[in-house]
Design a protein around this motif. Sequence first.
Motif, PDB file in Angstrom:
ATOM      1  N   ILE A 141     -16.904  17.175   7.537  1.00 36.85           N
ATOM      2  CA  ILE A 141     -16.935  16.024   8.437  1.00 36.85           C
ATOM      3  C   ILE A 141     -16.109  16.343   9.691  1.00 36.85           C
ATOM      4  O   ILE A 141     -15.024  16.923   9.598  1.00 36.85           O
ATOM      5  CB  ILE A 141     -16.389  14.762   7.737  1.00 36.85           C
ATOM      6  N   PRO A 142     -16.599  15.993  10.861  1.00 37.41           N
ATOM      7  CA  PRO A 142     -15.767  16.113  12.066  1.00 37.41           C
ATOM      8  C   PRO A 142     -14.809  14.914  12.106  1.00 37.41           C
ATOM      9  O   PRO A 142     -15.137  13.860  12.638  1.00 37.41           O
ATOM     10  CB  PRO A 142     -16.788  16.092  13.207  1.00 37.41           C
ATOM     11  N   ARG A 143     -13.649  15.067  11.500  1.00 38.91           N
ATOM     12  CA  ARG A 143     -12.757  13.929  11.232  1.00 38.91           C
ATOM     13  C   ARG A 143     -12.358  13.120  12.454  1.00 38.91           C
ATOM     14  O   ARG A 143     -12.168  11.913  12.370  1.00 38.91           O
ATOM     15  CB  ARG A 143     -11.522  14.384  10.480  1.00 38.91           C
ATOM     16  N   HIS A 144     -12.215  13.771  13.599  1.00 38.21           N
ATOM     17  CA  HIS A 144     -11.806  13.042  14.796  1.00 38.21           C
ATOM     18  C   HIS A 144     -12.941  12.217  15.393  1.00 38.21           C
ATOM     19  O   HIS A 144     -12.724  11.423  16.299  1.00 38.21           O
ATOM     20  CB  HIS A 144     -11.249  14.004  15.849  1.00 38.21           C
ATOM     21  N   GLN A 145     -14.153  12.397  14.878  1.00 40.86           N
ATOM     22  CA  GLN A 145     -15.312  11.670  15.402  1.00 40.86           C
ATOM     23  C   GLN A 145     -15.669  10.441  14.569  1.00 40.86           C
ATOM     24  O   GLN A 145     -16.658   9.772  14.855  1.00 40.86           O
ATOM     25  CB  GLN A 145     -16.515  12.612  15.485  1.00 40.86           C
ATOM     26  N   VAL A 146     -14.886  10.134  13.545  1.00 41.25           N
ATOM     27  CA  VAL A 146     -15.164   8.943  12.722  1.00 41.25           C
ATOM     28  C   VAL A 146     -15.031   7.709  13.610  1.00 41.25           C
ATOM     29  O   VAL A 146     -14.030   7.530  14.295  1.00 41.25           O
ATOM     30  CB  VAL A 146     -14.194   8.853  11.522  1.00 41.25           C
ATOM     31  N   LYS A 147     -16.078   6.884  13.609  1.00 45.01           N
ATOM     32  CA  LYS A 147     -16.077   5.697  14.469  1.00 45.01           C
ATOM     33  C   LYS A 147     -16.180   4.389  13.691  1.00 45.01           C
ATOM     34  O   LYS A 147     -15.920   3.331  14.224  1.00 45.01           O
ATOM     35  CB  LYS A 147     -17.240   5.777  15.464  1.00 45.01           C
ATOM     36  N   GLN A 148     -16.590   4.463  12.420  1.00 45.10           N
ATOM     37  CA  GLN A 148     -16.793   3.253  11.627  1.00 45.10           C
ATOM     38  C   GLN A 148     -16.008   3.338  10.316  1.00 45.10           C
ATOM     39  O   GLN A 148     -15.969   4.389   9.684  1.00 45.10           O
ATOM     40  CB  GLN A 148     -18.269   3.073  11.283  1.00 45.10           C
ATOM     41  N   VAL A 149     -15.409   2.218   9.931  1.00 44.50           N
ATOM     42  CA  VAL A 149     -14.775   2.087   8.618  1.00 44.50           C
ATOM     43  C   VAL A 149     -15.295   0.817   7.963  1.00 44.50           C
ATOM     44  O   VAL A 149     -15.765  -0.097   8.636  1.00 44.50           O
ATOM     45  CB  VAL A 149     -13.227   2.050   8.701  1.00 44.50           C
ATOM     46  N   VAL A 150     -15.197   0.774   6.639  1.00 40.24           N
ATOM     47  CA  VAL A 150     -15.635  -0.394   5.877  1.00 40.24           C
ATOM     48  C   VAL A 150     -14.431  -0.911   5.099  1.00 40.24           C
ATOM     49  O   VAL A 150     -13.815  -0.178   4.322  1.00 40.24           O
ATOM     50  CB  VAL A 150     -16.775  -0.023   4.895  1.00 40.24           C
ATOM     51  N   CYS A 151     -14.087  -2.166   5.308  1.00 38.34           N
ATOM     52  CA  CYS A 151     -12.973  -2.787   4.582  1.00 38.34           C
ATOM     53  C   CYS A 151     -13.346  -2.875   3.110  1.00 38.34           C
ATOM     54  O   CYS A 151     -14.412  -3.380   2.753  1.00 38.34           O
ATOM     55  CB  CYS A 151     -12.695  -4.178   5.147  1.00 38.34           C
ATOM     56  N   ILE A 152     -12.480  -2.382   2.247  1.00 41.95           N
ATOM     57  CA  ILE A 152     -12.742  -2.410   0.804  1.00 41.95           C
ATOM     58  C   ILE A 152     -12.669  -3.841   0.267  1.00 41.95           C
ATOM     59  O   ILE A 152     -13.404  -4.206  -0.642  1.00 41.95           O
ATOM     60  CB  ILE A 152     -11.754  -1.491   0.057  1.00 41.95           C
ATOM     61  N   LEU A 153     -11.821  -4.685   0.859  1.00 43.37           N
ATOM     62  CA  LEU A 153     -11.654  -6.027   0.317  1.00 43.37           C
ATOM     63  C   LEU A 153     -12.798  -6.970   0.658  1.00 43.37           C
ATOM     64  O   LEU A 153     -13.228  -7.743  -0.188  1.00 43.37           O
ATOM     65  CB  LEU A 153     -10.319  -6.623   0.766  1.00 43.37           C
ATOM     66  N   CYS A 154     -13.310  -6.922   1.893  1.00 45.02           N
ATOM     67  CA  CYS A 154     -14.367  -7.878   2.261  1.00 45.02           C
ATOM     68  C   CYS A 154     -15.700  -7.211   2.573  1.00 45.02           C
ATOM     69  O   CYS A 154     -16.702  -7.893   2.745  1.00 45.02           O
ATOM     70  CB  CYS A 154     -13.926  -8.739   3.442  1.00 45.02           C
ATOM     71  N   GLY A 155     -15.724  -5.879   2.667  1.00 51.40           N
ATOM     72  CA  GLY A 155     -16.973  -5.169   2.909  1.00 51.40           C
ATOM     73  C   GLY A 155     -17.436  -5.128   4.348  1.00 51.40           C
ATOM     74  O   GLY A 155     -18.534  -4.654   4.636  1.00 51.40           O
ATOM     75  N   THR A 156     -16.616  -5.596   5.277  1.00 42.63           N
ATOM     76  CA  THR A 156     -17.007  -5.608   6.682  1.00 42.63           C
ATOM     77  C   THR A 156     -16.934  -4.210   7.281  1.00 42.63           C
ATOM     78  O   THR A 156     -15.890  -3.565   7.226  1.00 42.63           O
ATOM     79  CB  THR A 156     -16.091  -6.555   7.499  1.00 42.63           C
ATOM     80  N   GLU A 157     -18.064  -3.774   7.855  1.00 46.04           N
ATOM     81  CA  GLU A 157     -18.060  -2.497   8.571  1.00 46.04           C
ATOM     82  C   GLU A 157     -17.658  -2.788  10.008  1.00 46.04           C
ATOM     83  O   GLU A 157     -18.113  -3.762  10.610  1.00 46.04           O
ATOM     84  CB  GLU A 157     -19.446  -1.852   8.529  1.00 46.04           C
ATOM     85  N   GLN A 158     -16.782  -1.956  10.548  1.00 48.96           N
ATOM     86  CA  GLN A 158     -16.226  -2.204  11.879  1.00 48.96           C
ATOM     87  C   GLN A 158     -15.855  -0.907  12.553  1.00 48.96           C
ATOM     88  O   GLN A 158     -15.714   0.128  11.903  1.00 48.96           O
ATOM     89  CB  GLN A 158     -15.005  -3.106  11.763  1.00 48.96           C
TER      90      GLN A 158
END
Length: 201
Positions: A105-122
């Motif tokens: 994975i190109p780690r510095h290019q990560v643009k999206q995360v998903v909250c484990i508690l509510c499932g919101t991708e942001q």
Amino acid sequence: MGDVVFEASPPQSQQPNLPNLKMELGIPSHPLNNEESRSSMLKEEAADNAENEIRDRGLMEHGCPHYRRRCRIRAPCCNEIFGCRHCHNEAKNSINIDQKLRHDIPRHQVKQVVCILCGTEQEVSTISEEEVWLTNMHNVHQFCVSCGVCMGKYFCEVCKLFDDDTSKKQYHCDGCGICRIGGRENFFHCYKCDVKLNVTI
């Protein structure tokens, strides 16, 4: 440069669904006498405690084998969701994967995360190391924009690294361009050799 942030209050604009606890508790905005001031301080403290409870939900209860944290990442290379970059690399470099499809994975290019508690991708902070300092945009996406939870007590805007286990003493090394463990005070980056060295040398 790429400074990291340890559990600071998120900007109010990053918490659209988090109730304004101070207003709900009736904390006035006008000057107060001593009795009103003490009452207001107690209400403010209660609001801060409630906000801390929201931010700390699930602390050290979630994550993957590599990190304790409250988010997952969407890999920009294959558009799949993983616990962390190590989870991605283990899955995508497995001997069960066609050799032509293996990749890191190109780690510095990560643009999206998903909250484990509510499932919101942001979106995660997409600003560069230099912009972090120029704009002073700390804590941009350390907190979930939906439920307000802190997705990692340690958060690096540059590496997009979230980790609740701060006992590792993580810090971002500008010379290496990555996050390291062991405490900034115990190491220095030798720019001549381009290596990280212990200060006791």
